[in-house]
Design an enzyme around this catalytic site. Structure first.
Site, PDB file in Angstrom:
ATOM      1  N   HIS A   1      40.205  -2.498  31.168  1.00  0.00           N
ATOM      2  CA  HIS A   1      41.336  -2.456  32.101  1.00  0.00           C
ATOM      3  C   HIS A   1      40.772  -2.306  33.510  1.00  0.00           C
ATOM      4  O   HIS A   1      39.925  -1.461  33.747  1.00  0.00           O
ATOM      5  CB  HIS A   1      42.238  -1.272  31.760  1.00  0.00           C
ATOM      6  CG  HIS A   1      43.351  -1.062  32.727  1.00  0.00           C
ATOM      7  ND1 HIS A   1      44.202  -2.076  33.107  1.00  0.00           N
ATOM      8  CD2 HIS A   1      43.768   0.038  33.408  1.00  0.00           C
ATOM      9  CE1 HIS A   1      45.090  -1.595  33.965  1.00  0.00           C
ATOM     10  NE2 HIS A   1      44.837  -0.322  34.178  1.00  0.00           N
TER      11      HIS A   1
ATOM     12  N   HIS B   1      41.837  -2.939  37.995  1.00  0.00           N
ATOM     13  CA  HIS B   1      42.836  -3.306  39.000  1.00  0.00           C
ATOM     14  C   HIS B   1      42.175  -4.290  39.961  1.00  0.00           C
ATOM     15  O   HIS B   1      42.308  -4.165  41.185  1.00  0.00           O
ATOM     16  CB  HIS B   1      43.342  -2.080  39.748  1.00  0.00           C
ATOM     17  CG  HIS B   1      44.238  -1.200  38.927  1.00  0.00           C
ATOM     18  ND1 HIS B   1      45.123  -0.310  39.472  1.00  0.00           N
ATOM     19  CD2 HIS B   1      44.397  -1.073  37.589  1.00  0.00           C
ATOM     20  CE1 HIS B   1      45.783   0.324  38.511  1.00  0.00           C
ATOM     21  NE2 HIS B   1      45.344  -0.116  37.348  1.00  0.00           N
TER      22      HIS B   1
ATOM     23  N   TYR C   1      30.281 -27.339  22.310  1.00  0.00           N
ATOM     24  CA  TYR C   1      29.657 -26.937  23.562  1.00  0.00           C
ATOM     25  C   TYR C   1      28.482 -25.979  23.294  1.00  0.00           C
ATOM     26  O   TYR C   1      28.533 -25.164  22.386  1.00  0.00           O
ATOM     27  CB  TYR C   1      30.700 -26.247  24.441  1.00  0.00           C
ATOM     28  CG  TYR C   1      30.163 -25.713  25.750  1.00  0.00           C
ATOM     29  CD1 TYR C   1      30.100 -26.520  26.876  1.00  0.00           C
ATOM     30  CD2 TYR C   1      29.698 -24.414  25.827  1.00  0.00           C
ATOM     31  CE1 TYR C   1      29.600 -26.037  28.067  1.00  0.00           C
ATOM     32  CE2 TYR C   1      29.196 -23.913  27.021  1.00  0.00           C
ATOM     33  CZ  TYR C   1      29.147 -24.731  28.134  1.00  0.00           C
ATOM     34  OH  TYR C   1      28.643 -24.232  29.314  1.00  0.00           O
TER      35      TYR C   1
END
Ligand SMILES: [Zn+2]
Length: 231
Positions: free
Chosen positions: A95, A97, A227
């Site tokens: 997580h 910001h 790939y």
């Protein structure tokens, strides 16, 4: 010290987040799950990255009880454990910001797939959750953040988009390990920045055509991927 390897991986992933400049002060947290023992390692709450040590990583069970550690775990722990309980396939959660991804969250917008850079890693748009209701905020905010994310993926495999925008808040990303979830957080910030610039240059631009989306995503993922270097 028990869980030394788990703590080391979680510590290194958290430090990588800071090295990649995705966090300011104490924002952000990374965890990894040990499915065999039913625990996660996660960053302690409110500890600046420059002070963080391997011993500070907190071990918490999947019901949010501290198993080992002298510090409180991240205040977002319940979101992490909720995702691990709901999705057996994930091993790490991040997580942040980070600026551009958070700007999309504050605008309450999903990030459209505008180009092949995005299509290489995420199939289709990066979804944005609904804004949380007042009763959810009052009930159990961090756990309800997990609920919001799950609702957003009701008809979608979390592997197709190993990342989500939480409306009004910021992104969460995941992967096979803590390191992989950080990798996805770095990619998300770059894709969010590119999408912002694209939308600014051409406000009416539509998403990348389906054939190109399919080509780029499926050549790297899925059963016929070709790939990179084969083993
Ligand atoms: Zn947050």
């Amino acid at each position: 010290m028990y869980y030394r390897e788990l703590k080391r991986e979680v510590y290194e992933a958290n430090m990588e987040l800071e090295k990649r400049k995705l966090v300011t002060y104490t924002f952000g947290n990374v965890s990894q799950v040990d499915r065999q023992h039913g625990v996660i390692g996660i960053k302690p709450s409110g500890v600046p990255y420059e002070d963080l040590t391997l011993e500070d990583i907190v071990i918490v069970d999947l019901n949010n009880q501290v198993v080992e550690g002298r510090l409180n775990p991240s205040s977002d722990t319940k979101t992490h454990t909720y995702l691990y309980r709901q999705w057996d396939s994930i091993g790490g959660v991040t997580h942040t910001h980070s600026t551009y991804a958070t700007a999309w969250a504050q605008a309450q917008l999903a990030i459209p797939c505008y180009g092949t850079t995005h299509a290489d890693y995420v199939y289709g748009e990066i979804p944005c959750t609904a804004v949380m209701r007042d009763d959810q905020i009052a009930r159990d905010y961090e756990e309800e953040t997990g609920v919001q994310i799950l609702e957003c993926f009701a008809n979608r495999d979390p592997k197709e988009s190993p990342m989500v925008i939480v409306a009004g808040h910021a992104p969460f990303t995941w992967g096979d390990s803590a390191a992989k979830s950080v990798y996805h957080a770095v990619l998300l910030e770059e894709m969010a920045k590119m999408a912002y610039l694209t939308k600014t240059l051409a406000p009416n631009v539509g998403p990348l055509k389906q054939a190109l989306t399919d080509k780029h995503y499926l050549r790297k993922h899925g059963k016929d991927a070709y790939y990179g270097q084969s083993n």
